[in-house]
Motif scaffolding. Structure first.
Motif, PDB file in Angstrom:
ATOM      1  N   GLN A  24      -6.492   2.354   0.993  1.00 42.72           N
ATOM      2  CA  GLN A  24      -5.557   1.424   1.587  1.00 42.72           C
ATOM      3  C   GLN A  24      -6.090   0.042   1.878  1.00 42.72           C
ATOM      4  OE1 GLN A  24      -2.150   1.888   2.208  1.00 42.72           O
ATOM      5  NE2 GLN A  24      -2.467   3.923   1.282  1.00 42.72           N
ATOM      6  N   PRO A  25      -6.157  -0.922   1.046  1.00 48.35           N
ATOM      7  CA  PRO A  25      -6.613  -2.149   1.330  1.00 48.35           C
ATOM      8  C   PRO A  25      -5.937  -2.887   2.567  1.00 48.35           C
ATOM      9  CG  PRO A  25      -6.148  -2.276  -0.991  1.00 48.35           C
ATOM     10  CD  PRO A  25      -5.468  -0.901  -0.264  1.00 48.35           C
ATOM     11  N   GLU A  26      -6.679  -3.622   3.439  1.00 46.75           N
ATOM     12  CA  GLU A  26      -6.180  -4.396   4.521  1.00 46.75           C
ATOM     13  C   GLU A  26      -4.897  -5.200   4.157  1.00 46.75           C
ATOM     14  OE1 GLU A  26      -9.101  -4.120   3.639  1.00 46.75           O
ATOM     15  OE2 GLU A  26     -10.808  -4.178   5.244  1.00 46.75           O
ATOM     16  N   ARG A  27      -3.739  -5.096   5.091  1.00 45.16           N
ATOM     17  CA  ARG A  27      -2.683  -5.746   4.843  1.00 45.16           C
ATOM     18  C   ARG A  27      -2.887  -7.031   5.061  1.00 45.16           C
ATOM     19  NH1 ARG A  27       1.917  -2.904   3.323  1.00 45.16           N
ATOM     20  NH2 ARG A  27       1.867  -0.737   3.334  1.00 45.16           N
ATOM     21  N   THR A  28      -3.528  -7.555   6.174  1.00 41.10           N
ATOM     22  CA  THR A  28      -3.652  -8.950   6.819  1.00 41.10           C
ATOM     23  C   THR A  28      -5.280  -9.483   6.617  1.00 41.10           C
ATOM     24  OG1 THR A  28      -1.991  -8.518   8.388  1.00 41.10           O
ATOM     25  CG2 THR A  28      -3.519 -10.400   8.858  1.00 41.10           C
ATOM     26  N   GLN A  33     -11.811 -13.300   3.933  1.00 38.04           N
ATOM     27  CA  GLN A  33     -11.517 -12.121   3.057  1.00 38.04           C
ATOM     28  C   GLN A  33     -10.638 -12.545   1.969  1.00 38.04           C
ATOM     29  OE1 GLN A  33      -9.937  -9.203   6.026  1.00 38.04           O
ATOM     30  NE2 GLN A  33     -11.932  -8.125   5.958  1.00 38.04           N
ATOM     31  N   VAL A  34     -11.240 -11.886   0.652  1.00 37.32           N
ATOM     32  CA  VAL A  34     -10.320 -11.808  -0.472  1.00 37.32           C
ATOM     33  C   VAL A  34      -9.861 -10.565  -1.053  1.00 37.32           C
ATOM     34  CG1 VAL A  34     -10.461 -12.803  -2.831  1.00 37.32           C
ATOM     35  CG2 VAL A  34     -11.774 -13.991  -0.887  1.00 37.32           C
ATOM     36  N   LEU A  35      -8.520 -10.555  -1.165  1.00 40.28           N
ATOM     37  CA  LEU A  35      -8.249  -9.317  -1.777  1.00 40.28           C
ATOM     38  C   LEU A  35      -7.971  -9.491  -3.543  1.00 40.28           C
ATOM     39  CD1 LEU A  35      -6.468  -6.222  -2.121  1.00 40.28           C
ATOM     40  CD2 LEU A  35      -4.366  -7.692  -1.610  1.00 40.28           C
ATOM     41  N   VAL A  36      -8.677  -8.428  -4.337  1.00 39.78           N
ATOM     42  CA  VAL A  36      -8.553  -8.673  -5.587  1.00 39.78           C
ATOM     43  C   VAL A  36      -7.853  -7.239  -6.344  1.00 39.78           C
ATOM     44  CG1 VAL A  36     -10.426 -10.249  -5.750  1.00 39.78           C
ATOM     45  CG2 VAL A  36     -10.727  -7.716  -6.081  1.00 39.78           C
ATOM     46  N   LYS A  37      -7.359  -7.630  -7.424  1.00 34.39           N
ATOM     47  CA  LYS A  37      -7.124  -6.438  -8.104  1.00 34.39           C
ATOM     48  C   LYS A  37      -7.984  -6.420  -9.406  1.00 34.39           C
ATOM     49  CE  LYS A  37      -3.084  -4.775 -11.076  1.00 34.39           C
ATOM     50  NZ  LYS A  37      -1.744  -5.217 -11.760  1.00 34.39           N
ATOM     51  N   TYR A  38      -8.465  -5.301  -9.630  1.00 30.55           N
ATOM     52  CA  TYR A  38      -9.500  -5.019 -10.758  1.00 30.55           C
ATOM     53  C   TYR A  38      -8.798  -5.068 -12.255  1.00 30.55           C
ATOM     54  CZ  TYR A  38     -14.005  -5.407  -8.620  1.00 30.55           C
ATOM     55  OH  TYR A  38     -15.171  -5.890  -7.982  1.00 30.55           O
ATOM     56  N   ILE A  39      -9.404  -5.701 -13.093  1.00 34.17           N
ATOM     57  CA  ILE A  39      -8.717  -5.566 -14.524  1.00 34.17           C
ATOM     58  C   ILE A  39      -9.684  -4.802 -15.218  1.00 34.17           C
ATOM     59  CG2 ILE A  39      -8.468  -7.109 -16.477  1.00 34.17           C
ATOM     60  CD1 ILE A  39      -8.254  -9.399 -14.647  1.00 34.17           C
ATOM     61  N   ALA A  40     -10.829  -4.808 -15.295  1.00 31.36           N
ATOM     62  CA  ALA A  40     -11.658  -3.869 -16.109  1.00 31.36           C
ATOM     63  C   ALA A  40     -13.052  -3.493 -15.303  1.00 31.36           C
ATOM     64  CB  ALA A  40     -11.659  -4.348 -17.448  1.00 31.36           C
ATOM     65  N   ARG A 104      -9.583  -4.199  -4.116  1.00 34.00           N
ATOM     66  CA  ARG A 104     -10.970  -4.184  -3.306  1.00 34.00           C
ATOM     67  C   ARG A 104     -10.743  -5.550  -2.102  1.00 34.00           C
ATOM     68  NH1 ARG A 104     -14.486  -0.870  -1.224  1.00 34.00           N
ATOM     69  NH2 ARG A 104     -16.726  -1.172  -1.620  1.00 34.00           N
ATOM     70  N   VAL A 105     -11.207  -5.352  -1.048  1.00 35.04           N
ATOM     71  CA  VAL A 105     -11.311  -6.679  -0.216  1.00 35.04           C
ATOM     72  C   VAL A 105     -12.622  -6.746   0.359  1.00 35.04           C
ATOM     73  CG1 VAL A 105     -10.524  -7.269   2.181  1.00 35.04           C
ATOM     74  CG2 VAL A 105      -9.034  -5.922   0.925  1.00 35.04           C
ATOM     75  N   LEU A 106     -12.959  -7.952  -0.115  1.00 29.52           N
ATOM     76  CA  LEU A 106     -14.574  -8.450   0.126  1.00 29.52           C
ATOM     77  C   LEU A 106     -14.307  -9.769   0.664  1.00 29.52           C
ATOM     78  CD1 LEU A 106     -16.269  -7.063  -3.050  1.00 29.52           C
ATOM     79  CD2 LEU A 106     -16.394  -6.068  -0.851  1.00 29.52           C
ATOM     80  N   THR A 107     -15.475 -10.402   0.984  1.00 29.31           N
ATOM     81  CA  THR A 107     -15.598 -11.818   1.225  1.00 29.31           C
ATOM     82  C   THR A 107     -15.675 -12.786   0.361  1.00 29.31           C
ATOM     83  OG1 THR A 107     -17.984 -11.797   1.820  1.00 29.31           O
ATOM     84  CG2 THR A 107     -16.477 -10.911   3.677  1.00 29.31           C
ATOM     85  N   GLU A 108     -15.393 -14.068   0.727  1.00 28.47           N
ATOM     86  CA  GLU A 108     -15.553 -15.203  -0.459  1.00 28.47           C
ATOM     87  C   GLU A 108     -16.847 -15.168  -1.057  1.00 28.47           C
ATOM     88  OE1 GLU A 108     -14.721 -19.963  -0.364  1.00 28.47           O
ATOM     89  OE2 GLU A 108     -15.021 -18.815   1.519  1.00 28.47           O
TER      90      GLU A 108
END
Length: 338
Positions: A24-28, A33-40, A104-108
């Motif tokens: 469950q990635p953070e909603r806010t 913070q940066v939310l990404v969607k992995y491609i490969a 994934r949620v990580l920082t800039e």
């Protein structure tokens, strides 16, 4: 948003300890913070060794998500993010962030932005294999056009990139591979990428074979070793006086045994290279950004192509690791999430 990852709670064989779990990635998003969607995200030998618990790189805590590199698309950014925009194509800057995951949620600061036009399958594996080949050819010996390099593991992912980069830089390559049922097919494949010579481990021990090759390209100034054991020793025997061997792997799981004469009479130099350590020391350095940009450009121009790649889904992970465990695979397995 359905989100899943391959995670493990203890060390062991990947097929046994990995589980596909919901996350469950953070909603806010906060601050940077940066939310990404992995491609490969590729499967590297080091990823497997990490899960087995035998690699120097260890997860900070359990449960841990597998995978050390990959490429993702930015979905959302926090209010203080300056250098990344929604839609950017990014790769993780540090290792061990966990990339076998849909989101994934990580920082800039944990991401590096790549050219949006780069092939996603190449971008997913840009940091480890092509980066290792690039640095080893650039950093240890000042190679000139026409010089030669000898490497074992010539069909490994690093070996394939070393062949292509050397060809682009007009450096000759002598490439050693293990004998196998499809050896002639593999030999032709490597030559199609730019390999000058492709020899089996048995052929490199034949004096008449090596005498003929060295009479044409000269003794190599640089040797790249990812095998160890007898194969590494055989490569050293053909190294030029004052030459350097760089060891970056030990696939045979046997020690590197070196002739005494290499130290006394031939002034050979023996060093090791670990891309993870280099990347950590140069996480966002101009040198690393320049390398990634150059590799991306070469790929975009079709001058640097990825090894044979098989795309797989997270659901198929057990079968994939069973196949990898059998060995003799000339393909790179990559998790894709589209």
């Amino acid at each position: 948003m359905s989100s899943f990852a391959l995670a493990y709670e203890r060390f062991g064989e990947p097929g046994e300890v990995l589980q596909k779990v919901p996350i469950q990635p953070e909603r806010t998003l906060k601050n940077s913070q940066v939310l990404v969607k992995y491609i490969a995200s590729p499967i590297n030998p080091a990823d497997i060794n990490t899960i087995q618990g035998v690699y120097p790189l260890k997860p900070a805590s359990f449960p841990a998500i597998g995978g050390n590199e990959g490429v993702a698309e930015v979905l959302r950014i926090g209010p203080n993010v300056k250098s990344i925009q929604v839609g950017d194509k990014v790769i993780p800057a540090p290792a061990a962030t966990g990339t076998w995951t849909t989101h994934r949620v990580l920082t800039e600061k944990d991401f590096i932005v790549l050219d949006k036009n780069v092939d996603p399958l190449f971008a997913a594996q840009i940091t480890v294999n092509p980066g290792t080949a690039y640095r080893m050819l650039q950093d240890f010996v000042k190679l000139q056009e026409g010089d030669s390099v000898i490497q074992n593991g010539g069909n490994s992912a690093v070996g394939v990139y070393a062949i292509q980069l050397a060809k682009l830089w007009n450096i000759k390559t002598i490439n050693v591979i293990r004998d196998r049922p499809d050896v002639d097919e593999l030999r032709q494949y490597l030559k199609s990428l730019g390999a000058d010579y492709v020899l089996t481990e048995e052929e490199i021990r034949k004096k008449e074979v090596m005498d003929e090759i060295l009479s044409k390209v000269g003794k190599p100034k640089l040797a790249l070793n990812c095998v160890g054991g007898q194969c590494a020793t055989d490569c050293v025997r053909h190294l030029a006086d004052g030459g350097t061997m760089v060891t970056y792997g030990g696939m045979s799981k046997k020690p590197v045994v070196l002739p005494t004469g290499s130290f006394i009479f031939k002034d050979h130099r023996f060093v090791g290279f670990w891309m993870t350590r280099w990347s950590k020391a140069n996480q966002t350095s101009p040198k690393r950004i320049k390398m990634l940009s150059e590799l991306s450009q070469l790929n975009s121009e079709k001058k640097l192509i990825i090894p044979k790649t098989i795309q797989v889904k997270l659901d198929d992970y057990k079968e994939v690791f069973e196949t990898i465990q059998k060995g003799f695979s000339n393909s790179k397995y990559v998790f894709t999430f589209e």
